[in-house]
Design an enzyme around this catalytic site. Structure first.
Site, PDB file in Angstrom:
ATOM      1  N   ARG A 161      19.524   2.025  -0.048  1.00  0.00           N
ATOM      2  CA  ARG A 161      20.006   3.323  -0.535  1.00  0.00           C
ATOM      3  C   ARG A 161      19.625   4.475   0.394  1.00  0.00           C
ATOM      4  O   ARG A 161      19.459   5.607  -0.048  1.00  0.00           O
ATOM      5  CB  ARG A 161      19.468   3.602  -1.954  1.00  0.00           C
ATOM      6  CG  ARG A 161      19.863   2.578  -3.000  1.00  0.00           C
ATOM      7  CD  ARG A 161      21.365   2.510  -3.225  1.00  0.00           C
ATOM      8  NE  ARG A 161      21.656   1.501  -4.237  1.00  0.00           N
ATOM      9  CZ  ARG A 161      21.873   0.215  -3.974  1.00  0.00           C
ATOM     10  NH1 ARG A 161      21.854  -0.204  -2.711  1.00  0.00           N
ATOM     11  NH2 ARG A 161      22.118  -0.645  -4.931  1.00  0.00           N
ATOM     12  N   SER A 235      23.737   4.223 -12.081  1.00  0.00           N
ATOM     13  CA  SER A 235      22.311   3.904 -11.982  1.00  0.00           C
ATOM     14  C   SER A 235      21.555   5.147 -11.521  1.00  0.00           C
ATOM     15  O   SER A 235      21.772   5.641 -10.415  1.00  0.00           O
ATOM     16  CB  SER A 235      22.088   2.755 -10.995  1.00  0.00           C
ATOM     17  OG  SER A 235      22.735   1.585 -11.442  1.00  0.00           O
ATOM     18  N   GLU A 331      18.015   7.807  -7.742  1.00  0.00           N
ATOM     19  CA  GLU A 331      19.063   7.515  -6.755  1.00  0.00           C
ATOM     20  C   GLU A 331      20.055   8.669  -6.724  1.00  0.00           C
ATOM     21  O   GLU A 331      20.684   8.918  -5.701  1.00  0.00           O
ATOM     22  CB  GLU A 331      19.760   6.204  -7.158  1.00  0.00           C
ATOM     23  CG  GLU A 331      20.874   5.768  -6.262  1.00  0.00           C
ATOM     24  CD  GLU A 331      21.448   4.415  -6.666  1.00  0.00           C
ATOM     25  OE1 GLU A 331      22.636   4.191  -6.361  1.00  0.00           O
ATOM     26  OE2 GLU A 331      20.732   3.590  -7.264  1.00  0.00           O
TER      27      GLU A 331
END
Length: 335
Positions: A161, A235, A331
């Site tokens: 990520r 998410s 995130e």
């Protein structure tokens, strides 16, 4: 090109936050990007489809967004098929487009929300796949100069990520195109999550690419809320990666802890599992909540402000840290 003052960003964030920005610029081609970007004053931010964005209030600056479209397919070396996409294309639309044409390699990323440009920034991933595994080249315009630049996969320094676009290159480049390297031979990746089980329920042992894509879409739809119905950013937290010694200590205490080996010294632990074990699944704080089917997803229960989502995030982080000794990080990009 759109260039609008005092613009409402409600339609550009999937959390459903009605925040204003001072100026909104939507760019449709490279010439527009080269002309307008060097004139944009700070502060500014670059957004995509808004599926990875949490607005905590009005933004007193300029919001830049790509509306650059187009998909071009050419043959590369060693049997690769190069798929060059405008940064404003929706990633899932690109995957559907390629599968229909017998071009494979991106199926496990199906239905991840977001646009092509953001995929190269965030290194999106799911079901054992990351977009870094298929990115060949990233094209951009340097905002300060208007110069056209190109970056190889290696130059972007991808990790879980992460990319240089989120670190030292943040807000330096406006991505215009991303080229994915795919192939015409279907090589299914099935050994992650519950893909095999979901296929088995349909009586499928050797899926086609379309069957794999459809199954992954069904899995995601079953556990993730539709942002048109319940505001969310997918998410919310990244899955933490911990040292093996720390993991083994936790595993002795929680033998049902799911985990994935990263390398000989590191293990990835699902943040959603830890949040669930802290009792947060289906619970709420005011108008912000944790989705009842997936603890990794924070939701807007109706009329929530971004600050309410942030307050819930911080409380969850505190509880996970106290229970497991692990820090989890968003995130989602909080503005």
């Amino acid at each position: 090109m759109k260039d609008i003052n005092n613009y409402n960003l409600l339609a550009h964030n999937t959390f459903g936050i009605a925040a204003q920005c001072k100026r909104f610029i939507e760019i449709e081609n490279i010439d527009e990007a080269r002309g307008i970007l060097p004139t944009v004053a700070t502060p500014y931010i670059i957004i995509g489809g808004g599926s990875n964005l949490l607005l905590t209030g009005d933004y007193a600056g300029t919001v830049l967004r790509s509306a650059i479209r187009g998909i071009e397919i050419t043959d590369g070396e060693a049997g690769e098929v190069l798929v060059r996409c405008g940064s404003g294309e929706v990633v899932d639309d690109v995957i559907g487009y390629t599968v229909e044409r017998g071009i494979y390699g991106a199926e496990n990323l199906s239905l991840i929300p977001g646009e092509v440009g953001a995929s190269a920034v965030q290194n999106i991933g799911a079901y054992g796949a990351e977009v870094k595994d298929i990115i060949c080249k990233v094209e951009a315009v340097e905002i300060a100069t208007g110069d056209i630049v190109e970056f190889s996969n290696g130059q972007c320094e991808y990790s879980y990520r992460q990319s240089r676009f989120k670190k030292d290159w943040k807000n330096r480049y406006f991505i215009t195109h991303v080229t994915y390297a795919l192939h015409r031979e279907f090589r299914p990746a099935l050994h992650y999550g519950n893909i095999i089980g979901a296929l088995a329920e349909k009586g499928i042992t050797t899926p086609t690419a379309q069957q794999l894509r459809d199954t992954i879409i069904e899995i995601r739809q079953a556990k993730l809320p539709d942002p048109k119905v319940l505001g969310n950013g997918g998410s919310f937290f990244m899955n933490p990666i911990v040292g093996r010694e720390q993991f083994e200590q936790l595993f002795a205490q929680y033998p049902d802890m799911p985990h994935y080996d990263v390398d000989a010294d590191h293990v990835k632990i699902p943040a959603g599992w830890m949040i669930d074990r802290c009792g947060w699944k289906g619970k709420s704080m005011g108008r912000a909540g944790v989705y009842e089917k997936q603890a990794l997803v924070l939701v807007n229960l109706g009329g929530a402000e971004g600050s309410e989502i942030v307050a819930l995030c911080k409380q969850i982080q505190k509880d996970v840290k106290e229970k497991f000794g692990i820090e989890i990080h968003p995130e989602v990009n909080v503005i």
